[in-house]
Enzyme design. Structure first.
Site, PDB file in Angstrom:
ATOM      1  N   GLY A  25       0.186  -3.924  -0.521  1.00 60.76           N
ATOM      2  CA  GLY A  25       1.516  -4.460  -0.198  1.00 60.76           C
ATOM      3  C   GLY A  25       1.360  -5.864   0.347  1.00 60.76           C
ATOM      4  N   SER A  26       2.326  -6.275   1.155  1.00 59.35           N
ATOM      5  CA  SER A  26       2.317  -7.660   1.630  1.00 59.35           C
ATOM      6  C   SER A  26       1.215  -7.863   2.683  1.00 59.35           C
ATOM      7  CB  SER A  26       3.670  -8.006   2.250  1.00 59.35           C
ATOM      8  OG  SER A  26       3.815  -7.293   3.465  1.00 59.35           O
ATOM      9  N   GLU A  68      -5.046  -4.124   0.188  1.00 55.01           N
ATOM     10  CA  GLU A  68      -4.928  -5.097  -0.896  1.00 55.01           C
ATOM     11  C   GLU A  68      -3.590  -5.770  -0.665  1.00 55.01           C
ATOM     12  OE1 GLU A  68      -4.855  -7.155  -3.781  1.00 55.01           O
ATOM     13  OE2 GLU A  68      -4.128  -5.437  -4.918  1.00 55.01           O
ATOM     14  N   CYS A  86       0.543  -9.135  -7.327  1.00 56.20           N
ATOM     15  CA  CYS A  86      -0.248  -9.891  -6.349  1.00 56.20           C
ATOM     16  C   CYS A  86      -1.269 -10.756  -7.072  1.00 56.20           C
ATOM     17  CB  CYS A  86      -0.917  -8.966  -5.353  1.00 56.20           C
ATOM     18  SG  CYS A  86      -2.003  -7.826  -6.141  1.00 56.20           S
ATOM     19  N   GLU A 116       3.422 -17.092  -0.531  1.00 54.79           N
ATOM     20  CA  GLU A 116       3.736 -16.227  -1.664  1.00 54.79           C
ATOM     21  C   GLU A 116       5.252 -16.063  -1.786  1.00 54.79           C
ATOM     22  OE1 GLU A 116       2.455 -12.080  -1.291  1.00 54.79           O
ATOM     23  OE2 GLU A 116       1.690 -12.204  -3.340  1.00 54.79           O
TER      24      GLU A 116
END
Ligand code: UN1
Length: 493
Positions: free
Chosen positions: A234-235, A256, A290, A390
């Site tokens: 996730g973020s 991740e 991502c 991002e």
């Protein structure tokens, strides 16, 4: 939009706790189609803390039996689950497109990838399960056993509703661990589908629980005393909270997280190829990977030609309903995501040195009601927030570099370190890029996205924490080793 596929009745959503499918009794969970937010794809209610406790208790009860199940028998269940997933690839791929927004082709491809991942870990039973070292002492061998670690807490994002869960859950199960899983509430239907496949394949009761629950309960899962390890995608912001919570408990965690992946287009690059790959990296899955390409550094000598062709082709991308086969790019996952992405573009355009080359605006036709954002390309004269943060949408920032080396330096100039791409035919430039750019995944003449089931995946810096995922690399996180000094009593006499 050119087509309006008939909307089916909402699918009822259920959690899976221990051995039972459970209707939640918490808040409503309404799973909407981001192309047409009035359309409800699936509907149910959340479960809460009591369900978490039940799931963890069921996992603890199932753990010894599952660990003792022969690896080939565990693998056979994963292989059957792969077959079930494959059988449903078309139907579940369309459901994925309807709940998440990527195109039908991308959705079907993702479902098939989940089947590939399950098959890879099914076959782990046929590969070596440990190591044997020579001992410096006579009559002795040194064995390294890889053993299950206990119940794994799995937290997954919206953008790969079945592939990411598969590449966390399949190795967890294959190596003998039960799983308690909290998926993103944007994509509960595909979470239920993967669970159905594993249950249908004969996974014993309690070995996998699926919790359709809120973030508070997800936090409680991370810290639950019955959880051995946590794997998260996730973020970066949420990932760091998960890492901190696990750190306080000395609980191994694999995270991740975000990316700000760049491509370098060098002076000798094949420009047609580079443009096509950069477009795929930036705009496939509507930029919601991502691993997406969100930055390009192009060497000045070819910058005019590259940028002109990039913008021409980005502008020509067909944006529409994911179920329409003419569509190349679908909507973002939600209207909230659309508003956030458009706001970050609008903010960027207020800053000096930021120029819009295409996209950047909401649609004025029917698509305006959906979560659509056009492919957006901006050119930056120098450093900017858009080069650093991002956006997680179809937004690509381009910068010019005076030399090839300067382009590579710009690629490496990031707090993130997941993936990068370099477009060149020069071997020395490839070598330079591989040494210089601090990323987990480097592509030469291909887009920054993509991950094969049998290959290590993951990054460093703000993008990743803990052991790599996928392939045999996954074994490091999902097993613990015991080093056994094995001496024959006879030889020692
Ligand atoms: C891919 O590029 O195909 O969340 C996989 C993500 C990554 C997976 C990317 N964990 O986008």
């Amino acid at each position: 939009m050119t087509s309006s596929p008939t909307s089916a009745e909402p699918v009822p959503l259920r959690s899976r706790i221990g051995g039972a499918w459970v209707d939640g009794d918490g808040a409503d969970l309404v799973d909407r189609n981001p192309a047409r937010p009035d359309e409800v794809v699936a509907h149910g209610r959340l479960v809460g803390r009591a369900a978490l406790d039940d799931a963890v208790a069921a996992a603890a009860a199932a753990a010894p039996g599952w660990a003792a199940t022969p690896f080939p028998a565990r693998g056979a269940i994963l292989a059957r689950a792969a077959a079930i997933v494959d059988e449903h690839a078309e139907a579940w791929g369309a459901e994925l497109a309807r709940e998440e927004g990527k195109t039908r082709a991308e959705g079907v491809g993702e479902v098939r990838r989940a089947a590939d991942v399950l098959r890879f870990y099914a076959a782990e039973a046929q590969r070596p399960v440990g190591e044997v070292y020579a001992s410096p002492r006579p009559g002795e061998q040194i064995h390294v056993l890889h053993k299950p670690v206990g119940t794994i807490g799995v937290i997954t994002p919206f953008n790969f509703p079945i592939a990411i869960p598969a590449w966390k859950i399949a190795p967890a199960l294959a190596y003998g661990n039960p799983v308690v899983w909290k998926p993103s509430l944007d994509v509960p239907l595909l979470a239920m589908r993967l669970t159905e496949a594993l249950v249908g394949a004969g996974l014993p009761e309690g070995v996998l629980s699926l919790l359709l629950t809120d973030d508070g309960t997800a936090g409680a899962l991370v810290e639950h005393p019955g959880i051995a390890r946590v794997t998260f995608t996730g973020s970066t912001a949420v990932g760091r909270r998960v890492i901190a919570a696990c750190g306080a408990l000395a609980r191994p965690v694999q995270a991740e997280m975000g990316g700000k992946n760049a491509a370098a287009v060098l002076a000798d690059a094949e420009l047609g190829l580079a443009v096509g790959e950069v477009l795929a990296g930036a705009f496939r899955s509507t930029g919601q990977k991502c691993t997406a390409t969100s930055r390009v550094a192009v060497t000045e000598a070819v910058a005019d030609a590259f940028v002109a062709e990039l913008v021409r082709r980005a502008d020509a991308i067909t944006v529409g309903d994911p179920l329409d086969d003419a569509t190349w790019m679908g909507p973002l996952v939600s209207v909230a995501a659309r508003d956030r992405v458009l706001a970050s573009v609008a903010e960027a355009l207020k800053r000096p040195g930021v120029r819009l080359l295409c996209g950047g605006h909401p649609f004025e036709d029917d698509r305006g009601k959906g979560a659509f954002v056009p492919p957006t390309v901006l050119e930056l004269d120098g450093d900017d927030e858009l080069w650093r943060s991002e956006v997680f949408g179809p937004v690509l920032a381009v910068r010019r570099a005076p030399t090839d080396r300067a382009a590579l330096d710009l690629v490496d100039d990031s707090a993130y370190g997941l993936s990068a791409a370099v477009f060149t035919n020069r071997l020395d430039a490839v070598e330079e890029a591989a040494q210089l750019i601090d990323v987990g995944v480097l592509h030469v003449n291909s887009e920054t996205a993509g991950a094969d089931p049998h290959v290590p995946f993951g990054g460093g810096k703000a993008s990743g924490f803990g052991p790599k995922e996928q392939g045999r690399a996954a074994r490091e996180f999902f097993t613990a080793t015991t080093t056994v000094y094995l001496r024959s009593a006879v030889a020692a006499r």
